[in-house]
Design a protein around this motif. Structure first.
Motif, PDB file in Angstrom:
ATOM      1  N   THR A  80       0.864  -1.178   0.000  1.00 54.97           N
ATOM      2  CA  THR A  80       0.000   0.000   0.000  1.00 54.97           C
ATOM      3  C   THR A  80       0.906   1.236   0.000  1.00 54.97           C
ATOM      4  O   THR A  80       2.111   1.134   0.238  1.00 54.97           O
ATOM      5  N   ASP A  82       0.902   3.578   2.226  1.00 53.55           N
ATOM      6  CA  ASP A  82       1.391   3.724   3.601  1.00 53.55           C
ATOM      7  C   ASP A  82       2.569   2.787   3.861  1.00 53.55           C
ATOM      8  O   ASP A  82       3.571   3.189   4.455  1.00 53.55           O
ATOM      9  N   GLU A  83       2.462   1.550   3.408  1.00 55.11           N
ATOM     10  CA  GLU A  83       3.566   0.601   3.589  1.00 55.11           C
ATOM     11  C   GLU A  83       4.803   1.039   2.822  1.00 55.11           C
ATOM     12  O   GLU A  83       5.927   0.899   3.311  1.00 55.11           O
ATOM     13  N   HIS A  85       5.699   4.069   2.246  1.00 58.48           N
ATOM     14  CA  HIS A  85       6.319   5.125   3.052  1.00 58.48           C
ATOM     15  C   HIS A  85       7.106   4.528   4.216  1.00 58.48           C
ATOM     16  O   HIS A  85       8.203   4.999   4.536  1.00 58.48           O
ATOM     17  N   LYS A  86       6.548   3.501   4.837  1.00 61.35           N
ATOM     18  CA  LYS A  86       7.206   2.890   5.995  1.00 61.35           C
ATOM     19  C   LYS A  86       8.534   2.231   5.623  1.00 61.35           C
ATOM     20  O   LYS A  86       9.509   2.342   6.357  1.00 61.35           O
TER      21      LYS A  86
END
Length: 125
Positions: A80, A82-83, A85-86
């Protein structure tokens, strides 16, 4: 400021991922080996593969990385936003390349070799 009761930490009486991440941060910074080792042990079962990649890189826990990368590369769902970015742009691209190889060829010798060359980790560890 993070304050925690040393007895709670050593007895393992913390429950949330956030609690154990806080212990990992403080223990790593202050070189509290027993506290850090306990946090690593607790977090390996409390965290997702993505979180283990993020924390493993941030807090120098190389034993988490090979398995976490492999789990992400083999799972059904893509990363995703978000993932991405992580784990960071570079790892997101690497994961996508290995996932693409596996999607096209399966987990064959070429895909395994690409994984090992990309992440510097053995396919099976």
């Amino acid at each position: 400021t993070i304050i925690f009761n040393v007895r709670d930490v050593l007895s393992g009486d913390l429950r949330t991922t956030a609690d154990w991440v806080a212990v990992l941060k403080v223990a790593s910074r202050l070189d509290f080996v027993r506290h850090r080792d306990l946090a690593v042990t607790k977090l390996v079962v409390l965290t997702t593969s993505i979180e283990r990649i993020q924390l493993g890189k941030s807090f120098d826990i190389p034993s988490w990385l090979g398995r976490a990368y492999r789990e992400v590369c083999l799972r059904e769902t893509p990363l995703t936003v978000d993932e991405g970015h992580k784990v960071g742009l570079v790892d997101a691209v690497k994961i996508s390349a290995v996932r693409d190889s596996i999607a096209r060829r399966g987990a064959d010798a070429q895909s395994m070799a690409l994984f090992e060359a990309t992440f510097g980790e053995p396919w099976l560890s």
